[in-house]
Design an enzyme around this catalytic site. Structure first.
Site, PDB file in Angstrom:
ATOM      1  CG  HIS A   1      -2.286   0.643   0.844  1.00  0.00           C
ATOM      2  ND1 HIS A   1      -3.436   0.450   1.586  1.00  0.00           N
ATOM      3  CD2 HIS A   1      -2.654   1.495  -0.141  1.00  0.00           C
ATOM      4  CE1 HIS A   1      -4.436   1.144   1.070  1.00  0.00           C
ATOM      5  NE2 HIS A   1      -3.980   1.796   0.017  1.00  0.00           N
TER       6      HIS A   1
ATOM      7  CG  ASP B   1      -6.265  -0.507   4.522  1.00  0.00           C
ATOM      8  OD1 ASP B   1      -6.111  -1.559   5.152  1.00  0.00           O
ATOM      9  OD2 ASP B   1      -5.316   0.130   4.032  1.00  0.00           O
TER      10      ASP B   1
ATOM     11  CG  HIS C   1      -4.064  -2.020   8.606  1.00  0.00           C
ATOM     12  ND1 HIS C   1      -4.215  -2.988   7.631  1.00  0.00           N
ATOM     13  CD2 HIS C   1      -3.670  -2.674   9.733  1.00  0.00           C
ATOM     14  CE1 HIS C   1      -3.921  -4.179   8.139  1.00  0.00           C
ATOM     15  NE2 HIS C   1      -3.590  -4.016   9.409  1.00  0.00           N
TER      16      HIS C   1
ATOM     17  CG  ASP D   1      -2.448   2.111   5.396  1.00  0.00           C
ATOM     18  OD1 ASP D   1      -2.024   1.325   6.267  1.00  0.00           O
ATOM     19  OD2 ASP D   1      -2.927   1.725   4.314  1.00  0.00           O
TER      20      ASP D   1
ATOM     21  CG  HIS E   1       2.717  -1.731   4.341  1.00  0.00           C
ATOM     22  ND1 HIS E   1       2.177  -2.976   4.130  1.00  0.00           N
ATOM     23  CD2 HIS E   1       3.078  -1.716   5.650  1.00  0.00           C
ATOM     24  CE1 HIS E   1       2.198  -3.681   5.251  1.00  0.00           C
ATOM     25  NE2 HIS E   1       2.742  -2.932   6.188  1.00  0.00           N
TER      26      HIS E   1
END
Length: 300
Positions: free
Chosen positions: A100, A123, A125, A127, A140
């Site tokens: 990612h 997602d 997560h 990020d 990522h």
């Protein structure tokens, strides 16, 4: 949605420390993405893969708690330049990952063409880590923060401008694993997040209706960044950072169908398919199926 589509593969696995996700673009192509989208009468060009350099195995130390910083930055610049070319010629960029971290390059190439680019981050997560907050140093886990202008300047300044997006133009869907620093940033910036709690409580139709309504009035384009670990690993096992209790394949199909009907999406990427960890290319096939729904495939 644009009927001219340009596919860009990014065999990047340097944003994390598990090998295999660099084969994601090949796995998705092998699963029949070109044939699936051609059946929808789209005009498609496959631009092949971005060249990703490998770090010297004798020089793999973290820089400012960032793993493979130089190589990830270089790959992101190459991707950003290619995406910029695609948008300039009026084509829809469809990017195949890769981990990612590639979203930094994708967004850098896209956002310069919009005043208020919206982003749907599908997602498990957030990020939203930085070198200071990341437990692992894996880039990522940082692309959304970087795109907001938060992080190392080698990453935030790709293509010479920052930030790429605004926090009020982001919607995260499917989150169920957020580090403490990410939670703080989400509250501080007022980022809209639908965790799995909200998805379960509201149902996917309501989540997508609210997302579309939220973005349509104050954005002039919307990028979809879909991480296959957003789906439950029982259904999509071929990902590097699986988190139990995720979105179902059927829910995800519905989400893509609703996005197609909204005609909001102007660019997209599908990331984190790792065929080494997969079962008979199942996760790559799911990615292709979701792309089909995003571009208008239906049973009627």
């Amino acid at each position: 949605m644009n009927q001219q589509l340009s596919i860009i593969g990014v065999p990047m696995d340097l944003g994390q420390n598990r090998r295999g996700v660099d084969m994601g673009p090949s796995a998705i192509r092998y699963a029949g993405v070109l044939e699936r989208l051609e059946d929808l009468k789209l005009r498609i060009e496959d631009l092949g893969d971005i060249d990703i350099s490998r770090p010297d195995r004798h020089n793999t130390q973290k820089v400012d708690n960032l793993r493979n910083l130089q190589e990830v930055a270089e790959g992101s610049i190459r991707l950003a330049e290619k995406v910029d070319e695609v948008v300039n010629k009026g084509s829809f960029p469809l990017v195949l990952g890769g981990d990612h971290s590639i979203a930094m390059g994708t967004l850098a190439g896209i956002a310069k063409h919009y005043e208020n680019l919206g982003v749907i981050w599908y997602d498990a997560h957030g990020d939203l880590n930085t070198g200071d907050s990341s437990p692992s140093g894996n880039i990522h886990g940082m692309p959304l923060a970087v795109s907001l202008g938060i992080g190392h300047e080698k990453l935030t300044n790709i293509l010479g401008y920052s930030p790429k997006i605004r926090p009020e133009n982001i919607v995260i869907i499917g989150a169920r694993s957020l580090d403490e620093g990410e939670r703080v940033l989400i509250k501080e910036k007022g980022i809209k997040v639908y965790t799995m709690h909200e998805v379960d409580k509201m149902g996917m139709p309501a989540v997508m209706e609210e997302t579309i309504e939220y973005l349509k009035d104050h954005t002039d384009g919307v990028h979809l960044s879909l991480d296959l670990d957003g789906l439950d690993p029982n259904e999509a096992p071929g990902v590097g950072t699986p988190v139990m209790g995720g979105l179902s394949y059927r829910e995800s199909h519905l989400a893509m169908e609703m996005l197609y009907q909204s005609q909001l999406i102007t660019s997209a990427e599908f990331v984190e398919v790792n065929p080494i960890l997969d079962e008979k290319n199942k996760t790559a096939s799911m990615a292709v199926g979701l792309m089909g729904s995003l571009f208008g495939e239906s049973l009627k």
